[in-house]
Design a protein around this motif. Sequence first.
Motif, mmCIF file in Angstrom:
data_model
loop_
_atom_site.group_PDB
_atom_site.id
_atom_site.type_symbol
_atom_site.label_atom_id
_atom_site.label_comp_id
_atom_site.label_asym_id
_atom_site.label_seq_id
_atom_site.Cartn_x
_atom_site.Cartn_y
_atom_site.Cartn_z
ATOM 1 N N LYS A 1 28.778 40.738 22.519
ATOM 2 C CA LYS A 1 28.786 39.549 23.375
ATOM 3 C C LYS A 1 30.226 39.116 23.666
ATOM 4 C CE LYS A 1 25.649 37.053 24.228
ATOM 5 N NZ LYS A 1 24.848 36.831 25.424
ATOM 6 N N GLY A 2 31.080 39.184 22.669
ATOM 7 C CA GLY A 2 32.487 38.844 22.867
ATOM 8 C C GLY A 2 33.179 39.802 23.821
ATOM 9 N N ARG A 3 32.888 41.083 23.685
ATOM 10 C CA ARG A 3 33.477 42.075 24.592
ATOM 11 C C ARG A 3 33.005 41.861 26.019
ATOM 12 N NH1 ARG A 3 32.747 47.527 20.917
ATOM 13 N NH2 ARG A 3 34.425 47.062 19.452
ATOM 14 N N ASP A 4 31.718 41.569 26.191
ATOM 15 C CA ASP A 4 31.183 41.314 27.535
ATOM 16 C C ASP A 4 31.835 40.085 28.163
ATOM 17 O OD1 ASP A 4 29.531 43.514 27.405
ATOM 18 O OD2 ASP A 4 27.751 42.357 26.814
ATOM 19 N N ALA A 5 32.038 39.056 27.361
ATOM 20 C CA ALA A 5 32.674 37.839 27.875
ATOM 21 C C ALA A 5 34.114 38.132 28.291
ATOM 22 C CB ALA A 5 32.633 36.742 26.818
ATOM 23 N N LYS A 6 34.817 38.930 27.497
ATOM 24 C CA LYS A 6 36.193 39.270 27.820
ATOM 25 C C LYS A 6 36.255 40.098 29.109
ATOM 26 C CE LYS A 6 40.348 41.264 25.802
ATOM 27 N NZ LYS A 6 40.922 41.928 24.626
ATOM 28 N N ARG A 7 35.322 41.032 29.268
ATOM 29 C CA ARG A 7 35.277 41.838 30.498
ATOM 30 C C ARG A 7 34.987 40.963 31.716
ATOM 31 N NH1 ARG A 7 31.490 45.524 27.829
ATOM 32 N NH2 ARG A 7 32.767 46.810 26.493
ATOM 33 N N ALA A 8 34.102 39.987 31.556
ATOM 34 C CA ALA A 8 33.781 39.092 32.675
ATOM 35 C C ALA A 8 35.013 38.293 33.097
ATOM 36 C CB ALA A 8 32.640 38.163 32.284
ATOM 37 N N VAL A 9 35.783 37.834 32.138
ATOM 38 C CA VAL A 9 37.004 37.093 32.458
ATOM 39 C C VAL A 9 37.997 38.006 33.167
ATOM 40 C CG1 VAL A 9 39.011 35.970 31.415
ATOM 41 C CG2 VAL A 9 36.725 35.394 30.621
ATOM 42 N N GLN A 10 38.132 39.236 32.681
ATOM 43 C CA GLN A 10 39.063 40.172 33.313
ATOM 44 C C GLN A 10 38.633 40.506 34.742
ATOM 45 O OE1 GLN A 10 39.038 43.402 30.504
ATOM 46 N NE2 GLN A 10 40.781 42.592 29.361
ATOM 47 N N ARG A 11 37.328 40.680 34.952
ATOM 48 C CA ARG A 11 36.841 40.956 36.313
ATOM 49 C C ARG A 11 37.116 39.777 37.239
ATOM 50 N NH1 ARG A 11 31.619 42.363 34.065
ATOM 51 N NH2 ARG A 11 31.850 44.427 33.212
ATOM 52 N N ALA A 12 36.904 38.567 36.751
ATOM 53 C CA ALA A 12 37.144 37.383 37.570
ATOM 54 C C ALA A 12 38.625 37.258 37.920
ATOM 55 C CB ALA A 12 36.658 36.136 36.841
ATOM 56 N N GLU A 13 39.497 37.527 36.949
ATOM 57 C CA GLU A 13 40.933 37.452 37.210
ATOM 58 C C GLU A 13 41.354 38.530 38.209
ATOM 59 O OE1 GLU A 13 42.658 37.780 33.345
ATOM 60 O OE2 GLU A 13 42.367 35.656 32.890
ATOM 61 N N ALA A 14 40.792 39.725 38.078
ATOM 62 C CA ALA A 14 41.132 40.808 39.003
ATOM 63 C C ALA A 14 40.651 40.481 40.414
ATOM 64 C CB ALA A 14 40.527 42.120 38.521
ATOM 65 N N ALA A 15 39.471 39.925 40.527
ATOM 66 C CA ALA A 15 38.950 39.554 41.839
ATOM 67 C C ALA A 15 39.790 38.455 42.470
ATOM 68 C CB ALA A 15 37.499 39.109 41.728
ATOM 69 N N GLN A 16 40.222 37.520 41.657
ATOM 70 C CA GLN A 16 41.046 36.431 42.163
ATOM 71 C C GLN A 16 42.415 36.961 42.605
ATOM 72 O OE1 GLN A 16 41.685 33.293 39.346
ATOM 73 N NE2 GLN A 16 42.275 31.827 40.913
ATOM 74 N N ALA A 17 42.971 37.893 41.850
ATOM 75 C CA ALA A 17 44.263 38.477 42.216
ATOM 76 C C ALA A 17 44.130 39.303 43.488
ATOM 77 C CB ALA A 17 44.785 39.334 41.073
ATOM 78 N N ALA A 18 43.038 40.029 43.624
ATOM 79 C CA ALA A 18 42.826 40.824 44.834
ATOM 80 C C ALA A 18 42.647 39.918 46.043
ATOM 81 C CB ALA A 18 41.609 41.734 44.655
ATOM 82 N N GLN A 19 41.966 38.808 45.856
ATOM 83 C CA GLN A 19 41.759 37.855 46.946
ATOM 84 C C GLN A 19 43.087 37.245 47.372
ATOM 85 O OE1 GLN A 19 38.805 37.355 48.306
ATOM 86 N NE2 GLN A 19 39.265 35.681 49.666
ATOM 87 N N ALA A 20 43.945 36.963 46.409
ATOM 88 C CA ALA A 20 45.228 36.339 46.704
ATOM 89 C C ALA A 20 46.184 37.322 47.361
ATOM 90 C CB ALA A 20 45.848 35.776 45.437
ATOM 91 N N SER A 21 46.089 38.598 47.026
ATOM 92 C CA SER A 21 47.026 39.573 47.569
ATOM 93 C C SER A 21 46.586 40.109 48.924
ATOM 94 C CB SER A 21 47.193 40.743 46.594
ATOM 95 O OG SER A 21 45.984 41.471 46.500
ATOM 96 N N ARG A 22 45.337 39.832 49.324
ATOM 97 C CA ARG A 22 44.859 40.303 50.618
ATOM 98 C C ARG A 22 45.550 39.508 51.723
ATOM 99 N NH1 ARG A 22 38.645 39.970 51.931
ATOM 100 N NH2 ARG A 22 38.701 39.891 49.685
ATOM 101 N N PRO A 23 46.092 40.185 52.732
ATOM 102 C CA PRO A 23 46.794 39.444 53.796
ATOM 103 C C PRO A 23 45.810 38.611 54.609
ATOM 104 C CG PRO A 23 46.626 41.765 54.361
ATOM 105 C CD PRO A 23 46.113 41.613 52.956
ATOM 106 N N CYS A 24 46.308 37.501 55.059
ATOM 107 C CA CYS A 24 45.484 36.604 55.867
ATOM 108 C C CYS A 24 45.330 37.214 57.253
ATOM 109 C CB CYS A 24 46.151 35.235 55.954
ATOM 110 S SG CYS A 24 45.175 34.044 56.861
ATOM 111 N N ARG A 25 44.122 37.314 57.719
ATOM 112 C CA ARG A 25 43.867 37.928 59.021
ATOM 113 C C ARG A 25 43.692 36.819 60.050
ATOM 114 N NH1 ARG A 25 38.891 41.959 60.360
ATOM 115 N NH2 ARG A 25 39.377 42.242 62.544
ATOM 116 N N LEU A 26 44.618 36.781 60.981
ATOM 117 C CA LEU A 26 44.582 35.755 62.016
ATOM 118 C C LEU A 26 44.050 36.360 63.305
ATOM 119 C CD1 LEU A 26 48.061 34.094 61.435
ATOM 120 C CD2 LEU A 26 45.841 33.270 60.671
#
Length: 66
Positions: free
Chosen positions: A31-56
């Motif tokens: 359960k602890g490992r799954d929780a840690k993986r979920a946090v890492q996935r959320a951080e990676a998704a947030q970083a990918a969202q932030a690094s994606r260029p804004c499309r105008l």
Amino acid sequence: MKSFLLIGAALAAASVSFSAVAGPDFYIIEKGRDAKRAVQRAEAAQAAQASRPCRLRKPRRQRSRP
């Protein structure tokens, strides 16, 4: 009397050390490992969202009226 005392001490020591012999609780570890993986996935998704260029959108050209 001494033998009863020794038997009692041996039983007390055995009952206290049982938890050490039982081993780790793998359910809690997983359960602890799954929780840690979920946090890492959320951080990676947030970083990918932030690094994606804004499309105008390009501005539309207005039609010239005759």
